[in-house]
Motif scaffolding. Structure first.
Motif, PDB file in Angstrom:
ATOM      1  N   VAL A 114      38.122  55.568  45.970  1.00  0.00           N
ATOM      2  CA  VAL A 114      38.531  56.498  44.912  1.00  0.00           C
ATOM      3  C   VAL A 114      39.289  55.745  43.826  1.00  0.00           C
ATOM      4  CG1 VAL A 114      40.002  58.494  44.405  1.00  0.00           C
ATOM      5  CG2 VAL A 114      38.537  58.495  46.438  1.00  0.00           C
ATOM      6  N   VAL A 115      40.277  54.968  44.213  1.00  0.00           N
ATOM      7  CA  VAL A 115      40.916  54.017  43.300  1.00  0.00           C
ATOM      8  C   VAL A 115      40.130  52.719  43.437  1.00  0.00           C
ATOM      9  CG1 VAL A 115      43.013  52.736  42.741  1.00  0.00           C
ATOM     10  CG2 VAL A 115      43.175  55.097  43.551  1.00  0.00           C
ATOM     11  N   PRO A 116      39.406  52.297  42.408  1.00  0.00           N
ATOM     12  CA  PRO A 116      38.503  51.149  42.555  1.00  0.00           C
ATOM     13  C   PRO A 116      39.234  49.871  42.950  1.00  0.00           C
ATOM     14  CG  PRO A 116      38.014  52.364  40.541  1.00  0.00           C
ATOM     15  CD  PRO A 116      39.306  52.917  41.073  1.00  0.00           C
ATOM     16  N   ALA A 117      38.615  49.090  43.816  1.00  0.00           N
ATOM     17  CA  ALA A 117      39.190  47.805  44.197  1.00  0.00           C
ATOM     18  C   ALA A 117      39.349  46.901  42.980  1.00  0.00           C
ATOM     19  CB  ALA A 117      38.315  47.137  45.256  1.00  0.00           C
ATOM     20  N   ALA A 118      38.452  47.058  41.998  1.00  0.00           N
ATOM     21  CA  ALA A 118      38.555  46.244  40.784  1.00  0.00           C
ATOM     22  C   ALA A 118      39.870  46.486  40.056  1.00  0.00           C
ATOM     23  CB  ALA A 118      37.388  46.546  39.856  1.00  0.00           C
ATOM     24  N   ARG A 119      40.383  47.706  40.173  1.00  0.00           N
ATOM     25  CA  ARG A 119      41.664  48.008  39.527  1.00  0.00           C
ATOM     26  C   ARG A 119      42.811  47.290  40.245  1.00  0.00           C
ATOM     27  NH1 ARG A 119      42.737  53.577  36.498  1.00  0.00           N
ATOM     28  NH2 ARG A 119      44.704  53.032  35.521  1.00  0.00           N
ATOM     29  N   MET A 120      42.701  47.150  41.543  1.00  0.00           N
ATOM     30  CA  MET A 120      43.708  46.402  42.304  1.00  0.00           C
ATOM     31  C   MET A 120      43.642  44.916  41.950  1.00  0.00           C
ATOM     32  SD  MET A 120      42.859  48.142  45.994  1.00  0.00           S
ATOM     33  CE  MET A 120      42.143  49.795  46.031  1.00  0.00           C
ATOM     34  N   VAL A 121      42.408  44.401  41.807  1.00  0.00           N
ATOM     35  CA  VAL A 121      42.219  43.001  41.417  1.00  0.00           C
ATOM     36  C   VAL A 121      42.865  42.744  40.060  1.00  0.00           C
ATOM     37  CG1 VAL A 121      40.490  41.274  40.756  1.00  0.00           C
ATOM     38  CG2 VAL A 121      40.120  42.702  42.774  1.00  0.00           C
ATOM     39  N   GLN A 122      42.650  43.659  39.126  1.00  0.00           N
ATOM     40  CA  GLN A 122      43.231  43.513  37.793  1.00  0.00           C
ATOM     41  C   GLN A 122      44.753  43.532  37.856  1.00  0.00           C
ATOM     42  OE1 GLN A 122      42.380  46.746  35.095  1.00  0.00           O
ATOM     43  NE2 GLN A 122      42.630  45.448  33.295  1.00  0.00           N
ATOM     44  N   ALA A 123      45.309  44.421  38.675  1.00  0.00           N
ATOM     45  CA  ALA A 123      46.764  44.517  38.781  1.00  0.00           C
ATOM     46  C   ALA A 123      47.380  43.239  39.328  1.00  0.00           C
ATOM     47  CB  ALA A 123      47.142  45.705  39.662  1.00  0.00           C
ATOM     48  N   LEU A 124      46.676  42.607  40.257  1.00  0.00           N
ATOM     49  CA  LEU A 124      47.181  41.376  40.852  1.00  0.00           C
ATOM     50  C   LEU A 124      46.878  40.143  40.001  1.00  0.00           C
ATOM     51  CD1 LEU A 124      46.374  41.972  44.605  1.00  0.00           C
ATOM     52  CD2 LEU A 124      48.614  41.425  43.679  1.00  0.00           C
ATOM     53  N   GLY A 125      45.948  40.276  39.072  1.00  0.00           N
ATOM     54  CA  GLY A 125      45.601  39.141  38.227  1.00  0.00           C
ATOM     55  C   GLY A 125      44.752  38.099  38.925  1.00  0.00           C
ATOM     56  N   CYS A 126      43.996  38.501  39.951  1.00  0.00           N
ATOM     57  CA  CYS A 126      43.118  37.556  40.655  1.00  0.00           C
ATOM     58  C   CYS A 126      41.864  37.292  39.819  1.00  0.00           C
ATOM     59  CB  CYS A 126      42.692  38.120  42.002  1.00  0.00           C
ATOM     60  SG  CYS A 126      44.047  38.539  43.110  1.00  0.00           S
ATOM     61  N   SER A 127      41.219  36.196  40.126  1.00  0.00           N
ATOM     62  CA  SER A 127      39.986  35.867  39.409  1.00  0.00           C
ATOM     63  C   SER A 127      38.811  36.705  39.894  1.00  0.00           C
ATOM     64  CB  SER A 127      39.665  34.381  39.573  1.00  0.00           C
ATOM     65  OG  SER A 127      39.505  34.054  40.951  1.00  0.00           O
ATOM     66  N   SER A 128      38.899  37.218  41.120  1.00  0.00           N
ATOM     67  CA  SER A 128      37.807  38.012  41.681  1.00  0.00           C
ATOM     68  C   SER A 128      38.332  38.800  42.878  1.00  0.00           C
ATOM     69  CB  SER A 128      36.654  37.119  42.129  1.00  0.00           C
ATOM     70  OG  SER A 128      37.050  36.335  43.238  1.00  0.00           O
ATOM     71  N   ARG A 129      37.504  39.729  43.348  1.00  0.00           N
ATOM     72  CA  ARG A 129      37.860  40.497  44.540  1.00  0.00           C
ATOM     73  C   ARG A 129      37.950  39.581  45.756  1.00  0.00           C
ATOM     74  NH1 ARG A 129      34.647  46.099  45.777  1.00  0.00           N
ATOM     75  NH2 ARG A 129      35.574  46.683  47.789  1.00  0.00           N
ATOM     76  N   ALA A 130      37.012  38.638  45.864  1.00  0.00           N
ATOM     77  CA  ALA A 130      37.036  37.703  46.986  1.00  0.00           C
ATOM     78  C   ALA A 130      38.304  36.865  46.968  1.00  0.00           C
ATOM     79  CB  ALA A 130      35.801  36.806  46.947  1.00  0.00           C
ATOM     80  N   ALA A 131      38.718  36.434  45.767  1.00  0.00           N
ATOM     81  CA  ALA A 131      39.935  35.636  45.659  1.00  0.00           C
ATOM     82  C   ALA A 131      41.166  36.435  46.061  1.00  0.00           C
ATOM     83  CB  ALA A 131      40.086  35.110  44.237  1.00  0.00           C
ATOM     84  N   CYS A 132      41.168  37.722  45.750  1.00  0.00           N
ATOM     85  CA  CYS A 132      42.309  38.572  46.073  1.00  0.00           C
ATOM     86  C   CYS A 132      42.477  38.760  47.580  1.00  0.00           C
ATOM     87  CB  CYS A 132      42.147  39.938  45.416  1.00  0.00           C
ATOM     88  SG  CYS A 132      43.118  40.155  43.901  1.00  0.00           S
ATOM     89  N   ARG A 133      41.421  38.577  48.340  1.00  0.00           N
ATOM     90  CA  ARG A 133      41.496  38.862  49.779  1.00  0.00           C
ATOM     91  C   ARG A 133      42.359  37.868  50.540  1.00  0.00           C
ATOM     92  NH1 ARG A 133      35.423  40.764  49.757  1.00  0.00           N
ATOM     93  NH2 ARG A 133      35.764  43.005  49.441  1.00  0.00           N
ATOM     94  N   SER A 134      42.800  36.791  49.891  1.00  0.00           N
ATOM     95  CA  SER A 134      43.771  35.904  50.526  1.00  0.00           C
ATOM     96  C   SER A 134      45.178  36.505  50.480  1.00  0.00           C
ATOM     97  CB  SER A 134      43.773  34.532  49.842  1.00  0.00           C
ATOM     98  OG  SER A 134      44.202  34.661  48.485  1.00  0.00           O
ATOM     99  N   ASN A 135      45.331  37.593  49.711  1.00  0.00           N
ATOM    100  CA  ASN A 135      46.615  38.268  49.548  1.00  0.00           C
ATOM    101  C   ASN A 135      46.672  39.457  50.512  1.00  0.00           C
ATOM    102  OD1 ASN A 135      48.544  40.236  48.505  1.00  0.00           O
ATOM    103  ND2 ASN A 135      48.695  38.935  46.691  1.00  0.00           N
ATOM    104  N   GLU A 136      47.638  39.453  51.425  1.00  0.00           N
ATOM    105  CA  GLU A 136      47.713  40.514  52.429  1.00  0.00           C
ATOM    106  C   GLU A 136      47.937  41.881  51.790  1.00  0.00           C
ATOM    107  OE1 GLU A 136      50.146  41.782  56.501  1.00  0.00           O
ATOM    108  OE2 GLU A 136      50.679  39.947  55.430  1.00  0.00           O
ATOM    109  N   ALA A 137      48.731  41.925  50.720  1.00  0.00           N
ATOM    110  CA  ALA A 137      48.984  43.203  50.049  1.00  0.00           C
ATOM    111  C   ALA A 137      47.689  43.786  49.508  1.00  0.00           C
ATOM    112  CB  ALA A 137      49.999  43.014  48.921  1.00  0.00           C
TER     113      ALA A 137
END
Length: 260
Positions: A114-137
């Motif tokens: 419902v809240v897109p994962a892409a929006r979480m990626v943008q909030a964290l400033g990751c280069s990609s969704r895959a890159a963000c998955r190293s972040n536990e939060a």
């Protein structure tokens, strides 16, 4: 609420902080629970940070729909809880302009963020969704079952990462499905907006408000006002309340306070 002006990296760190202070949610009086009894508590809760969202949902969330009517959210299609198969013609999914993957994704449900994962990626400033998955939060936020709803795969694809809003004119191009999409191209990007069915607008709103509170995800003032209006117009149903209680007791250990 205005988007946060704080540095982007720690935005979702609230996920880790809140796990120690999360409320288990209040138990509703029997008269307020509708037709659904209080769900049982799991002996051991899963570690949401160690699973993919699909694995988590298929293992822990899918069994919920043996207790609730197994309907997906965008077209009201009934699905088989063992196979996740859908008979699209039976629920009126008939797009005016079929896509190449409609034959397969139109015949199964998928787990819609419902809240897109892409929006979480943008909030964290990751280069990609895959890159963000190293972040536990991020993993906790991506896998949070409150945010995952069963949706017809073809409509999950059309929704993409587009925000929810009200669309004028009620455009209907997906048969009987109350799913409305407006798209346009801007600087080589495909942008769009989606209006969900009337009877899940409140669910969408309460999930989004929960993400704003629990994970510190920034939403614009206009979005917050829209969510508040949708939540008021479409109050919590017995099914939504039972779903939230089930997730609290079987999967997360904490409540969505906008539902319970």
């Amino acid at each position: 609420m205005k988007p946060s002006s704080a540095p982007r990296t720690p935005v979702l760190a609230l996920a880790l902080l809140c796990s120690a202070c999360a409320s288990p949610g209040r138990v509703l009086p029997e008269a307020d629970r509708g037709a659904y009894p209080e769900p049982p508590a799991a002996a051991v809760l899963p570690d949401l940070s160690q699973l993919s969202y699909n694995a988590m949902a298929n293992r822990y969330l899918l069994p919920l729909y043996t207790r609730l009517p197994p309907r997906e959210v965008y077209c009201g299609c009934t699905f088989d809880t063992a196979t996740r198969a859908v008979e699209p013609a039976a629920c009126g999914f008939a797009p005016d302009k079929p896509w190449g993957d409609d034959a397969t994704r139109g015949a199964r449900i998928e787990w819609e963020h419902v809240v897109p994962a892409a929006r979480m990626v943008q909030a964290l400033g990751c280069s990609s969704r895959a890159a963000c998955r190293s972040n536990e939060a991020f993993r906790l936020a991506e896998n949070d079952p409150y945010n995952l709803l069963p949706a017809l795969g073809a409509l999950n694809a059309r929704r993409s990462n587009h925000p929810y809003t009200e669309l004028p004119g009620e455009p209907r191009v997906y048969g009987r499905c109350d799913f409305e999409l407006e798209q346009h191209r801007e600087q080589r990007q495909q942008l769009g907006r989606v209006e969900p069915p009337e009877d899940i607008k409140g669910d969408v709103a309460r999930i989004s408000l929960y993400y704003s509170q629990r994970y510190g995800l920034p939403f614009s003032d206009a979005e917050i006002q829209q969510f508040q209006a949708w939540s008021a117009q479409d109050p919590v149903s017995p099914e939504e309340r039972y779903r939230a209680a089930y997730i609290r007791k079987q999967i997360t250990g904490w409540a969505n306070p906008f539902v319970e």
